[in-house]
Design a protein around this motif. Structure first.
Motif, mmCIF file in Angstrom:
data_model
loop_
_atom_site.group_PDB
_atom_site.id
_atom_site.type_symbol
_atom_site.label_atom_id
_atom_site.label_comp_id
_atom_site.label_asym_id
_atom_site.label_seq_id
_atom_site.Cartn_x
_atom_site.Cartn_y
_atom_site.Cartn_z
ATOM 1 N N ALA A 269 0.081 13.616 -17.169
ATOM 2 C CA ALA A 269 -0.288 13.286 -18.553
ATOM 3 C C ALA A 269 0.888 13.551 -19.467
ATOM 4 C CB ALA A 269 -1.477 14.133 -18.984
ATOM 5 N N CYS A 270 1.068 12.722 -20.446
ATOM 6 C CA CYS A 270 2.173 12.949 -21.380
ATOM 7 C C CYS A 270 1.738 13.999 -22.411
ATOM 8 C CB CYS A 270 2.605 11.649 -22.047
ATOM 9 S SG CYS A 270 1.460 11.038 -23.289
ATOM 10 N N PRO A 271 2.705 14.662 -23.031
ATOM 11 C CA PRO A 271 2.328 15.696 -24.008
ATOM 12 C C PRO A 271 1.710 15.086 -25.262
ATOM 13 C CG PRO A 271 4.696 15.370 -23.998
ATOM 14 C CD PRO A 271 4.153 14.547 -22.880
ATOM 15 N N SER A 272 1.870 13.789 -25.403
ATOM 16 C CA SER A 272 1.434 12.997 -26.567
ATOM 17 C C SER A 272 2.344 13.210 -27.775
ATOM 18 C CB SER A 272 -0.033 13.250 -26.951
ATOM 19 O OG SER A 272 -0.151 14.488 -27.614
ATOM 20 N N CYS A 273 2.371 12.228 -28.622
ATOM 21 C CA CYS A 273 3.146 12.298 -29.860
ATOM 22 C C CYS A 273 2.517 11.302 -30.828
ATOM 23 C CB CYS A 273 4.628 11.975 -29.605
ATOM 24 S SG CYS A 273 4.911 10.244 -29.212
ATOM 25 N N SER A 274 3.192 11.013 -31.922
ATOM 26 C CA SER A 274 2.561 10.156 -32.926
ATOM 27 C C SER A 274 2.378 8.712 -32.416
ATOM 28 C CB SER A 274 3.377 10.142 -34.212
ATOM 29 O OG SER A 274 4.625 9.556 -33.949
ATOM 30 N N GLY A 304 -0.183 8.215 -23.217
ATOM 31 C CA GLY A 304 -0.606 7.778 -24.537
ATOM 32 C C GLY A 304 -0.137 6.427 -25.031
ATOM 33 N N CYS A 305 0.949 5.890 -24.466
ATOM 34 C CA CYS A 305 1.432 4.598 -24.953
ATOM 35 C C CYS A 305 2.270 3.900 -23.891
ATOM 36 C CB CYS A 305 2.242 4.781 -26.247
ATOM 37 S SG CYS A 305 3.923 5.355 -25.969
ATOM 38 N N VAL A 306 2.786 2.739 -24.225
ATOM 39 C CA VAL A 306 3.516 1.938 -23.229
ATOM 40 C C VAL A 306 4.937 2.437 -22.955
ATOM 41 C CG1 VAL A 306 2.235 -0.202 -23.585
ATOM 42 C CG2 VAL A 306 4.226 0.312 -25.023
#
Ligand code: SF4
Length: 371
Positions: A269-274, A304-306
């Motif tokens: 899993a990615c840490p996530s960001c904006s 979370g994103c591409v």
């Protein structure tokens, strides 16, 4: 291939704790220890079952008194997982739990007392096929060794372990494993390295009294990670000031991260960001909680994103890549037409993961029947 472990295990002899093989290439067994009063049979059985549920291969139970030995008899009758009795000094307790079907004795021969008592315990272990764990701990080294070395050192821990090993050798008993634990990572690691060169028997790894949930897990992962990466270690216990169930989970996470032994889902899993298109952190936490019962090994990427999603999804069994309102779903590295509504990702992924688990289980069964 980066999904295969490059680790070459240290050759060792094999012992059996109940039906669990330890050493000689057997899967590294993960164990923990109960912290209920052993005389409280109901609570101890409940805790052992909880440990078993999250995958404990072996459970250790303290047996400090004869009352505890009587309780051990009832506990042993109520559970399936192999039990180690932690005894320390009183040889009569060792003989008693042996009578009650213990699967391994954690007792240091040098602490039992005179030669006759030691011989009694070892003869009983031989008769009943019960292995012994010698457990040396940096915090309780013999006084002579503390006088000689002034402080716990790798050589002091090794010398302490070899004293016990030599006793068993003299009595022609080789069904044992050894631990040389310390709360300091470097002390433990170097002690195990020295011991690994000295004996053939399997090694039980642990960073003792590692600390609380977070710091203890990190310390254990660093110490055990160094040893496991060198091929040292045949069974392990993570010592946390936390629920013993967490010790088992952390133990498997360490083995999983080194690709030594897989159990359950490996979340990427990615840490996530904006840039995240959905709430990555809550999604991962919720899925980890919901899917704790899954034992099938599987890689699931939740990104979370591409930016990194498609790349991770390509090398995962199931992958999710955040998109605008709807997220991309991958199965076996292949992008699927189906997309998940970002407000319903947890339910949708849980369904897909469980379906894949059943499919993989069926495949394993079919393979078995065609052998
Ligand atoms: S993958 Fe996307 S959302 Fe996740 S951390 Fe990287 S840029 Fe941010």
């Amino acid at each position: 291939m980066y999904n295969e472990s490059p680790i070459i295990r240290r050759p060792s002899s094999r012992i059996y704790v109940g039906n669990v093989p330890i050493g000689d290439g057997a899967p590294i067994a993960v164990q923990s220890m109960t912290n209920t009063k052993t005389t409280d049979v109901e609570a101890t059985v409940a805790q052992i079952r909880a440990l078993e549920k999250v995958g404990a291969d072996i459970v250790r139970v303290s047996v400090p008194t004869m009352d505890a030995a009587e309780a051990f008899k009832l506990i042993k009758q109520a559970v399936d997982v192999p039990l180690v009795a932690d005894i320390h000094f009183d040889y009569r307790i060792a003989l008693k739990v042996a009578e009650y079907g213990v699967d391994c004795l954690r007792i240091n021969p040098g602490n039992i007392g005179n030669e006759e008592r030691i011989r009694n315990v070892v003869d009983c272990a031989k008769d009943k096929n019960i292995p012994i764990r010698i457990g040396v701990n940096g915090g309780s080294l013999e006084k002579e060794l503390m006088d000689k070395y002034k402080e716990p050192t790798p050589q002091a821990l090794l010398e302490s372990a070899m004293r016990h090993v030599d006793i068993l050798d003299r009595l022609n008993f080789d069904q044992f494993k050894v631990s040389v634990k310390a709360s300091d990572v470097f002390l433990a690691v170097e002690s195990y390295r020295l011991l690994a060169k000295q004996i053939q028997q399997p090694l039980h790894l642990g960073i003792t009294e590692a600390g609380g949930m977070r710091s203890g897990s990190v310390k254990s992962a660093v110490g055990l990670g160094m040893l496991l990466a060198e091929g040292i270690g045949d069974t392990l216990r993570i010592s946390l000031a936390a629920d013993p169930v967490e010790e088992i989970k952390v133990g498997f996470d360490i083995l999983k991260s080194l690709r030594i032994r897989s159990r359950g889902i490996n979340f990427i899993a990615c840490p996530s960001c904006s840039r995240q298109e959905f709430d990555v952190i809550n999604t991962v936490n919720e899925l980890e909680r919901r899917l704790e019962d899954v034992t099938t090994a599987m890689d699931v990427s939740i990104i979370g994103c591409v930016v990194n999603g498609p790349g991770e999804a390509l090398i995962s069994d199931i992958g999710l890549t955040g998109g605008n309102n709807k997220s991309g779903y991958y199965d076996g590295g292949v992008r699927q037409k189906e997309r998940f509504d970002n407000n319903n990702i947890v339910d949708a992924l849980e369904t897909k993961i469980r379906a894949k688990v059943s499919m993989m289980a069926n495949r394993i069964e079919i393979n078995d029947t065609t052998k």
